[in-house]
Design an enzyme around this catalytic site. Sequence first.
Site, PDB file in Angstrom:
ATOM      1  N   ASP A  61      -1.094  -3.525   3.591  1.00  0.00           N
ATOM      2  CA  ASP A  61      -0.437  -3.062   4.821  1.00  0.00           C
ATOM      3  C   ASP A  61      -0.494  -4.012   6.014  1.00  0.00           C
ATOM      4  O   ASP A  61      -0.391  -3.562   7.170  1.00  0.00           O
ATOM      5  CB  ASP A  61      -1.009  -1.704   5.248  1.00  0.00           C
ATOM      6  CG  ASP A  61      -0.520  -0.565   4.371  1.00  0.00           C
ATOM      7  OD1 ASP A  61       0.313  -0.808   3.480  1.00  0.00           O
ATOM      8  OD2 ASP A  61      -0.982   0.571   4.570  1.00  0.00           O
ATOM      9  N   LYS A 165       5.092   0.210  -1.588  1.00  0.00           N
ATOM     10  CA  LYS A 165       4.519   1.496  -1.988  1.00  0.00           C
ATOM     11  C   LYS A 165       5.057   2.602  -1.096  1.00  0.00           C
ATOM     12  O   LYS A 165       5.589   2.341  -0.011  1.00  0.00           O
ATOM     13  CB  LYS A 165       2.994   1.461  -1.926  1.00  0.00           C
ATOM     14  CG  LYS A 165       2.416   1.229  -0.519  1.00  0.00           C
ATOM     15  CD  LYS A 165       0.902   1.128  -0.584  1.00  0.00           C
ATOM     16  CE  LYS A 165       0.295   0.781   0.769  1.00  0.00           C
ATOM     17  NZ  LYS A 165       0.408   1.866   1.747  1.00  0.00           N
ATOM     18  N   CYS A 198      -5.151   3.453   3.582  1.00  0.00           N
ATOM     19  CA  CYS A 198      -4.496   2.844   2.421  1.00  0.00           C
ATOM     20  C   CYS A 198      -5.412   1.908   1.645  1.00  0.00           C
ATOM     21  O   CYS A 198      -5.312   1.819   0.418  1.00  0.00           O
ATOM     22  CB  CYS A 198      -3.227   2.126   2.852  1.00  0.00           C
ATOM     23  SG  CYS A 198      -1.959   3.269   3.464  1.00  0.00           S
TER      24      CYS A 198
END
Length: 257
Positions: A61, A165, A198
Amino acid sequence: MSGKDDIGGYTLGHLPGQRWTIGTDMVGTVRPQPASRPVRIPARPLDVEIDLARTALLVVDMQNDFLHPDGWFAGRGVDISPLSTVVPAIRDLSASCRAASIPVVWVNWGVGHGADGLPANVLFRGKRKADATGYGEPGALREGSWGAAVADELAPEATDLVVPKQRFSGFHETRLDSVLRNLGVTTLLFAGINIDRCVFETLTDAGARGYDCLLVEDACTTVSPPEISRAITWLIEELHGFVIRRDHIVEALTPFP
């Protein structure tokens, strides 16, 4: 992917662990295995020995929508200043991994148009009010958008892999597991944001799939309070893997060009 080999034939396969050699009278399906490169790394709760030939770096991320002042996170009123603190560490770590022929895999939010694959309980995490901009809406983590791209300061190189994702975990309904299996990877180094969201969900999901997981704690951060990071590293030490420092893994990589 294909290319000429030394005997006038060609190779098929995008990743080294899945390549065939096509000759004039034979198809070679033997996949050469890389020589083992074991190294011992200081870690918690105990030192750990890993095989660099079967290791990959997962960076989670580190994308514009979370790191940039014009991104989705900042637009929601989140103080993003803690997130940029790990950019130099991740830049250094990823460069060291590339130099040691360790794959670098960037795993970012990248929701398909309309977010029609997301259930309401996931959508609620990104849209708590009717006038909020939720996952997959224009300006929020949409696959192929500026916000879903790796931040400019960390632009992937041609040898890197990028996997989008649509959940906190990088494994849920993505090609990440297939990519790693094709690379012959058994050990994962984790870096990125947010350590309690995440990064943690991807790490625990990886462990459930049989990967050995090492969290690079000083290459991870979060917008949550500091005690949350301490809780996450404790959980990883106790249940899910090992916690290491960036300088220790970089030092271990140094002898391997």
